[in-house]
Motif scaffolding. Structure first.
Motif, PDB file in Angstrom:
ATOM      1  N   ASN A 126     -74.539  32.261 -70.779  1.00 35.11           N
ATOM      2  CA  ASN A 126     -75.074  33.609 -70.590  1.00 35.11           C
ATOM      3  C   ASN A 126     -75.705  33.755 -69.210  1.00 35.11           C
ATOM      4  O   ASN A 126     -76.814  34.241 -69.051  1.00 35.11           O
ATOM      5  CB  ASN A 126     -76.118  33.903 -71.683  1.00 35.11           C
ATOM      6  N   LYS A 127     -74.985  33.257 -68.191  1.00 38.53           N
ATOM      7  CA  LYS A 127     -75.432  33.325 -66.798  1.00 38.53           C
ATOM      8  C   LYS A 127     -76.778  32.617 -66.621  1.00 38.53           C
ATOM      9  O   LYS A 127     -77.063  31.647 -67.293  1.00 38.53           O
ATOM     10  CB  LYS A 127     -75.437  34.772 -66.313  1.00 38.53           C
ATOM     11  N   GLY A 128     -77.608  33.089 -65.677  1.00 42.25           N
ATOM     12  CA  GLY A 128     -78.833  32.380 -65.334  1.00 42.25           C
ATOM     13  C   GLY A 128     -79.828  32.307 -66.492  1.00 42.25           C
ATOM     14  O   GLY A 128     -79.809  33.129 -67.412  1.00 42.25           O
ATOM     15  N   GLU A 129     -80.716  31.301 -66.415  1.00 44.49           N
ATOM     16  CA  GLU A 129     -81.686  31.105 -67.493  1.00 44.49           C
ATOM     17  C   GLU A 129     -83.038  30.713 -66.907  1.00 44.49           C
ATOM     18  O   GLU A 129     -83.135  29.943 -65.957  1.00 44.49           O
ATOM     19  CB  GLU A 129     -81.214  30.022 -68.463  1.00 44.49           C
ATOM     20  N   ALA A 130     -84.123  31.263 -67.491  1.00 42.84           N
ATOM     21  CA  ALA A 130     -85.493  30.941 -67.103  1.00 42.84           C
ATOM     22  C   ALA A 130     -86.263  30.510 -68.336  1.00 42.84           C
ATOM     23  O   ALA A 130     -86.153  31.136 -69.402  1.00 42.84           O
ATOM     24  CB  ALA A 130     -86.173  32.141 -66.450  1.00 42.84           C
ATOM     25  N   ASN A 131     -87.039  29.450 -68.168  1.00 46.24           N
ATOM     26  CA  ASN A 131     -87.845  28.948 -69.275  1.00 46.24           C
ATOM     27  C   ASN A 131     -89.247  28.657 -68.766  1.00 46.24           C
ATOM     28  O   ASN A 131     -89.422  27.964 -67.761  1.00 46.24           O
ATOM     29  CB  ASN A 131     -87.221  27.692 -69.871  1.00 46.24           C
TER      30      ASN A 131
ATOM     31  N   GLN B  33     -82.418  34.696 -70.723  1.00 48.94           N
ATOM     32  CA  GLN B  33     -81.112  34.422 -70.131  1.00 48.94           C
ATOM     33  C   GLN B  33     -80.511  35.724 -69.593  1.00 48.94           C
ATOM     34  O   GLN B  33     -81.078  36.803 -69.725  1.00 48.94           O
ATOM     35  CB  GLN B  33     -80.187  33.801 -71.176  1.00 48.94           C
ATOM     36  N   GLY B  34     -79.341  35.583 -68.976  1.00 50.90           N
ATOM     37  CA  GLY B  34     -78.604  36.758 -68.545  1.00 50.90           C
ATOM     38  C   GLY B  34     -79.079  37.356 -67.236  1.00 50.90           C
ATOM     39  O   GLY B  34     -79.163  38.581 -67.111  1.00 50.90           O
ATOM     40  N   PHE B  35     -79.361  36.531 -66.229  1.00 53.44           N
ATOM     41  CA  PHE B  35     -79.766  37.035 -64.912  1.00 53.44           C
ATOM     42  C   PHE B  35     -78.519  37.284 -64.050  1.00 53.44           C
ATOM     43  O   PHE B  35     -77.654  36.418 -63.925  1.00 53.44           O
ATOM     44  CB  PHE B  35     -80.686  36.028 -64.214  1.00 53.44           C
ATOM     45  N   THR B  36     -78.474  38.445 -63.432  1.00 55.74           N
ATOM     46  CA  THR B  36     -77.329  38.790 -62.582  1.00 55.74           C
ATOM     47  C   THR B  36     -77.730  38.970 -61.129  1.00 55.74           C
ATOM     48  O   THR B  36     -76.861  39.078 -60.264  1.00 55.74           O
ATOM     49  CB  THR B  36     -76.669  40.086 -63.084  1.00 55.74           C
ATOM     50  N   VAL B  37     -79.020  39.017 -60.843  1.00 60.34           N
ATOM     51  CA  VAL B  37     -79.479  39.269 -59.475  1.00 60.34           C
ATOM     52  C   VAL B  37     -79.431  37.985 -58.657  1.00 60.34           C
ATOM     53  O   VAL B  37     -79.405  36.874 -59.184  1.00 60.34           O
ATOM     54  CB  VAL B  37     -80.915  39.836 -59.478  1.00 60.34           C
ATOM     55  N   GLU B  38     -79.424  38.143 -57.346  1.00 59.21           N
ATOM     56  CA  GLU B  38     -79.422  37.016 -56.421  1.00 59.21           C
ATOM     57  C   GLU B  38     -80.745  36.974 -55.661  1.00 59.21           C
ATOM     58  O   GLU B  38     -81.420  37.992 -55.485  1.00 59.21           O
ATOM     59  CB  GLU B  38     -78.267  37.159 -55.417  1.00 59.21           C
ATOM     60  N   GLY B  39     -81.098  35.787 -55.180  1.00 57.31           N
ATOM     61  CA  GLY B  39     -82.208  35.637 -54.256  1.00 57.31           C
ATOM     62  C   GLY B  39     -83.592  35.770 -54.863  1.00 57.31           C
ATOM     63  O   GLY B  39     -84.555  35.997 -54.123  1.00 57.31           O
TER      64      GLY B  39
ATOM     65  N   GLY C  76     -83.764  39.659 -66.335  1.00 54.55           N
ATOM     66  CA  GLY C  76     -82.880  39.023 -67.305  1.00 54.55           C
ATOM     67  C   GLY C  76     -82.656  39.932 -68.503  1.00 54.55           C
ATOM     68  O   GLY C  76     -83.139  41.073 -68.558  1.00 54.55           O
ATOM     69  N   ASN C  77     -81.925  39.426 -69.467  1.00 58.88           N
ATOM     70  CA  ASN C  77     -81.658  40.171 -70.692  1.00 58.88           C
ATOM     71  C   ASN C  77     -82.847  39.979 -71.639  1.00 58.88           C
ATOM     72  O   ASN C  77     -82.817  39.148 -72.545  1.00 58.88           O
ATOM     73  CB  ASN C  77     -80.357  39.678 -71.318  1.00 58.88           C
ATOM     74  N   VAL C  78     -83.898  40.760 -71.416  1.00 57.71           N
ATOM     75  CA  VAL C  78     -85.138  40.555 -72.168  1.00 57.71           C
ATOM     76  C   VAL C  78     -84.979  40.911 -73.643  1.00 57.71           C
ATOM     77  O   VAL C  78     -85.761  40.466 -74.483  1.00 57.71           O
ATOM     78  CB  VAL C  78     -86.294  41.366 -71.540  1.00 57.71           C
ATOM     79  N   SER C  79     -83.972  41.707 -73.971  1.00 59.13           N
ATOM     80  CA  SER C  79     -83.784  42.085 -75.376  1.00 59.13           C
ATOM     81  C   SER C  79     -83.387  40.892 -76.238  1.00 59.13           C
ATOM     82  O   SER C  79     -83.586  40.895 -77.452  1.00 59.13           O
ATOM     83  CB  SER C  79     -82.728  43.185 -75.492  1.00 59.13           C
ATOM     84  N   SER C  80     -82.818  39.857 -75.621  1.00 54.49           N
ATOM     85  CA  SER C  80     -82.432  38.657 -76.370  1.00 54.49           C
ATOM     86  C   SER C  80     -83.340  37.461 -76.054  1.00 54.49           C
ATOM     87  O   SER C  80     -82.993  36.319 -76.343  1.00 54.49           O
ATOM     88  CB  SER C  80     -80.975  38.294 -76.052  1.00 54.49           C
ATOM     89  N   ALA C  81     -84.482  37.737 -75.435  1.00 50.43           N
ATOM     90  CA  ALA C  81     -85.412  36.657 -75.084  1.00 50.43           C
ATOM     91  C   ALA C  81     -85.922  35.951 -76.338  1.00 50.43           C
ATOM     92  O   ALA C  81     -86.062  36.567 -77.406  1.00 50.43           O
ATOM     93  CB  ALA C  81     -86.582  37.215 -74.279  1.00 50.43           C
TER      94      ALA C  81
END
Length: 291
Positions: free
Chosen positions: A63-68, A116-122, A132-137
């Motif tokens: 699901n693309k980028g991920e932050a934890n 998860q679900g980050f599409t931005v760069e930088g 990110g896709n906060v609805s599925s956090a």
């Protein structure tokens, strides 16, 4: 290989910041000659935060980028009280007594956020969770607290500095156990004979140390999960039900209470021999035990 080390080094940022405080205090006061009171206090506090960024270019992420972001606060407090008394009746008989109490408290909290679900760069994902896709956090938290309490006593007796006796008794309590068995009793005793101090050994120059030991004791183990003796309920798929055509989560028993869970006890008897030769240039020990 989608998990090659270059990609992991360049596209994963994993940092932990930890603040730990260790404090100890100890004081002793002689009440009367030979009778002393001692206080020990200790504190261990940890505050840690882990922030993990996994770039959206990592192909193993579905699901693309991920932050934890994970936070932990843990506390360990200890207080001990001792009374000791030493007395010498005559040249042949010496006694040492100890009576003590200790209390230890462990508590902590954790919380975790996974987006998860980050599409931005930088941008660093953990600093910009809203991209990110906060609805599925996934957000979770937990807390724990447990306690240990002990009352203990010990007697040391020496006869002519050759025959030694030690006897101890502990009564330990742990909040991990069931309501019927929170406390356990753990006695021990040991005898020692300093053969080297006997008159018939004084002219044996080759032997510089010889001591025979006999010991027996019971120890306790409380290393089980917290709250395992308590009732646990939660959601489970086979407990789901429909209400007005809507599927709702059902609550069911996940663990029944068990007030009889108790300390694990280990009994051991030990026979030992300490020896030294040639003015203790050569030393050693042998032990035989049944556990």
């Amino acid at each position: 290989d989608q998990r090659n080390p270059v990609a992991m080094m360049n596209l994963v940022d994993d940092k932990v910041n930890t603040l730990r405080v260790l404090a100890n205090f100890s004081g002793e006061y002689e009440i009367i000659k030979g009778l002393k009171y001692k206080l020990n206090f200790g504190l261990d506090r940890t505050n840690a935060e882990r922030r993990v960024n996994q770039n959206k270019q990592l192909t193993y992420l579905s699901n693309k980028g991920e932050a934890n972001i994970n936070n932990i606060i843990a506390n360990n407090r200890l207080i001990e009280n001792y009374l000791t008394y030493a007395t010498k009746i005559n040249d042949n008989n010496t006694f040492n007594f100890l009576l003590g109490h200790s209390y230890q408290n462990f508590n902590g909290i954790t919380n975790n956020t996974d987006v998860q679900g980050f599409t931005v760069e930088g941008v660093k994902y953990t600093d910009n969770l809203q991209y990110g896709n906060v609805s599925s956090a996934i957000v979770s938290s937990s807390a724990y607290e447990r306690e240990l309490q002990s009352i203990f006593g010990r007697i040391n007796y020496s006869l002519k500095d050759r025959y030694l006796l030690t006897a101890t008794l502990r009564r330990d309590g742990s909040s991990r156990f069931g309501a019927n068995n929170k406390y356990g009793n753990f006695p021990s005793a040991a005898l020692a004979w300093r053969v080297m101090e006997e008159d018939f050994m004084q002219n044996v120059a080759a032997i510089s140390n010889l001591k025979v030991r006999l010991g027996w004791g019971i120890t306790g183990n409380q290393e089980i999960p917290d709250k395992i003796s308590l009732l646990s309920v939660g959601t489970q798929p086979d407990a789901n039900y429909y209400s007005n055509g809507v599927l709702l989560p059902g609550i069911t028993f996940k663990r029944t209470p068990n007030p009889d869970i108790k300390w694990e006890s280990t009994e051991q008897i030990n026979l030992g021999l300490d020896f030294g030769f040639l003015k203790n240039r050569i030393t050693g020990a042998m032990d035989f035990f049944s556990k």
